[in-house]
Motif scaffolding. Structure first.
Motif, mmCIF file in Angstrom:
data_model
loop_
_atom_site.group_PDB
_atom_site.id
_atom_site.type_symbol
_atom_site.label_atom_id
_atom_site.label_comp_id
_atom_site.label_asym_id
_atom_site.label_seq_id
_atom_site.Cartn_x
_atom_site.Cartn_y
_atom_site.Cartn_z
ATOM 1 N N GLY A 1 0.810 -1.215 0.000
ATOM 2 C CA GLY A 1 0.000 0.000 0.000
ATOM 3 C C GLY A 1 0.842 1.262 0.000
ATOM 4 N N LEU A 2 1.911 1.275 0.793
ATOM 5 C CA LEU A 2 2.788 2.447 0.828
ATOM 6 C C LEU A 2 3.486 2.667 -0.513
ATOM 7 C CD1 LEU A 2 4.408 2.113 4.365
ATOM 8 C CD2 LEU A 2 2.614 3.694 3.646
ATOM 9 N N VAL A 3 3.863 1.585 -1.165
ATOM 10 C CA VAL A 3 4.500 1.704 -2.489
ATOM 11 C C VAL A 3 3.519 2.307 -3.490
ATOM 12 C CG1 VAL A 3 5.358 0.341 -4.430
ATOM 13 C CG2 VAL A 3 6.217 -0.093 -2.138
ATOM 14 N N LEU A 4 2.281 1.865 -3.456
ATOM 15 C CA LEU A 4 1.291 2.391 -4.393
ATOM 16 C C LEU A 4 0.983 3.862 -4.113
ATOM 17 C CD1 LEU A 4 -1.119 -0.655 -4.619
ATOM 18 C CD2 LEU A 4 0.528 0.116 -6.317
ATOM 19 N N ILE A 5 0.903 4.234 -2.838
ATOM 20 C CA ILE A 5 0.667 5.639 -2.495
ATOM 21 C C ILE A 5 1.834 6.495 -2.973
ATOM 22 C CG2 ILE A 5 0.484 7.266 -0.578
ATOM 23 C CD1 ILE A 5 -1.012 5.046 0.963
ATOM 24 N N GLU A 6 3.043 6.034 -2.737
ATOM 25 C CA GLU A 6 4.227 6.804 -3.126
ATOM 26 C C GLU A 6 4.355 6.893 -4.652
ATOM 27 O OE1 GLU A 6 7.184 9.348 -2.267
ATOM 28 O OE2 GLU A 6 5.909 8.363 -0.791
ATOM 29 N N SER A 7 3.925 5.854 -5.356
ATOM 30 C CA SER A 7 4.024 5.896 -6.818
ATOM 31 C C SER A 7 3.129 6.986 -7.393
ATOM 32 C CB SER A 7 3.675 4.543 -7.430
ATOM 33 O OG SER A 7 2.299 4.261 -7.271
ATOM 34 N N LEU A 8 1.993 7.255 -6.755
ATOM 35 C CA LEU A 8 1.136 8.336 -7.237
ATOM 36 C C LEU A 8 1.836 9.683 -7.108
ATOM 37 C CD1 LEU A 8 -2.289 7.215 -5.749
ATOM 38 C CD2 LEU A 8 -1.546 7.096 -8.127
ATOM 39 N N VAL A 9 2.553 9.887 -6.015
ATOM 40 C CA VAL A 9 3.293 11.142 -5.839
ATOM 41 C C VAL A 9 4.414 11.245 -6.871
ATOM 42 C CG1 VAL A 9 4.666 12.506 -4.216
ATOM 43 C CG2 VAL A 9 2.700 11.202 -3.397
ATOM 44 N N ILE A 10 5.054 10.131 -7.175
ATOM 45 C CA ILE A 10 6.126 10.144 -8.167
ATOM 46 C C ILE A 10 5.563 10.451 -9.553
ATOM 47 C CG2 ILE A 10 7.840 8.689 -9.328
ATOM 48 C CD1 ILE A 10 8.332 7.395 -6.579
ATOM 49 N N TYR A 11 4.359 9.958 -9.861
ATOM 50 C CA TYR A 11 3.731 10.289 -11.144
ATOM 51 C C TYR A 11 3.468 11.785 -11.248
ATOM 52 C CZ TYR A 11 2.897 5.315 -11.919
ATOM 53 O OH TYR A 11 3.045 3.969 -12.095
ATOM 54 N N VAL A 12 3.020 12.399 -10.164
ATOM 55 C CA VAL A 12 2.784 13.850 -10.174
ATOM 56 C C VAL A 12 4.111 14.584 -10.349
ATOM 57 C CG1 VAL A 12 1.972 15.825 -8.822
ATOM 58 C CG2 VAL A 12 0.662 13.710 -8.857
ATOM 59 N N LEU A 13 5.174 14.097 -9.719
ATOM 60 C CA LEU A 13 6.489 14.706 -9.904
ATOM 61 C C LEU A 13 6.905 14.635 -11.363
ATOM 62 C CD1 LEU A 13 9.138 15.919 -8.833
ATOM 63 C CD2 LEU A 13 9.907 13.579 -8.420
ATOM 64 N N LEU A 14 6.684 13.501 -12.004
ATOM 65 C CA LEU A 14 7.024 13.340 -13.410
ATOM 66 C C LEU A 14 6.234 14.315 -14.277
ATOM 67 C CD1 LEU A 14 8.507 11.716 -15.611
ATOM 68 C CD2 LEU A 14 6.528 10.201 -15.654
ATOM 69 N N ILE A 15 4.954 14.457 -14.020
ATOM 70 C CA ILE A 15 4.127 15.380 -14.797
ATOM 71 C C ILE A 15 4.590 16.817 -14.548
ATOM 72 C CG2 ILE A 15 1.797 16.331 -15.007
ATOM 73 C CD1 ILE A 15 0.796 13.449 -14.491
ATOM 74 N N SER A 16 4.952 17.139 -13.287
ATOM 75 C CA SER A 16 5.444 18.487 -12.992
ATOM 76 C C SER A 16 6.736 18.780 -13.721
ATOM 77 C CB SER A 16 5.675 18.637 -11.485
ATOM 78 O OG SER A 16 4.458 18.502 -10.793
ATOM 79 N N LEU A 17 7.623 17.790 -13.804
ATOM 80 C CA LEU A 17 8.868 17.999 -14.549
ATOM 81 C C LEU A 17 8.598 18.180 -16.046
ATOM 82 C CD1 LEU A 17 11.227 15.459 -12.750
ATOM 83 C CD2 LEU A 17 11.223 17.949 -12.564
ATOM 84 N N ILE A 18 7.600 17.485 -16.562
ATOM 85 C CA ILE A 18 7.236 17.678 -17.970
ATOM 86 C C ILE A 18 6.683 19.083 -18.203
ATOM 87 C CG2 ILE A 18 5.610 16.930 -19.763
ATOM 88 C CD1 ILE A 18 5.987 14.066 -18.680
ATOM 89 N N LEU A 19 5.915 19.609 -17.243
ATOM 90 C CA LEU A 19 5.363 20.957 -17.376
ATOM 91 C C LEU A 19 6.449 22.028 -17.346
ATOM 92 C CD1 LEU A 19 2.115 20.838 -15.212
ATOM 93 C CD2 LEU A 19 2.295 21.015 -17.686
ATOM 94 N N PHE A 20 7.557 21.748 -16.651
ATOM 95 C CA PHE A 20 8.654 22.713 -16.636
ATOM 96 C C PHE A 20 9.232 22.829 -18.007
ATOM 97 C CE2 PHE A 20 9.505 21.933 -11.905
ATOM 98 C CZ PHE A 20 8.775 23.034 -11.561
#
Length: 71
Positions: free
Chosen positions: A52-71
């Motif tokens: 469960g913790l891995v899945l929760i953390e993966s969602l945050v990492i996906y948002v980080l990836l999208i934020s880096l793409i927006l930069f």
């Protein structure tokens, strides 16, 4: 207009990190309570908790990836 994407990425990452932290805190608290109630099932609870913790953390990492793409 580039500043708008930077601000949006910052807000998205902040909200995702806050939501992930709240979710992880609730998951750990529930797992600790479950282990306290039934110590014999600690191994199964721990495995489910880590998944469960891995899945929760993966969602945050996906948002980080999208934020880096927006930069």
């Amino acid at each position: 207009m580039a500043w708008a994407s930077i601000i949006t990425a910052g807000f998205a990452l902040g909200i995702a990190a806050a939501g992930g932290a709240i979710g992880q805190g609730k998951a750990v608290a529930s797992a600790a309570e479950a282990i306290a109630r039934n110590p014999g099932a600690a191994g199964e609870i721990r495995g489910s908790l880590i998944l469960g913790l891995v899945l929760i953390e993966s969602l945050v990492i996906y948002v980080l990836l999208i934020s880096l793409i927006l930069f």
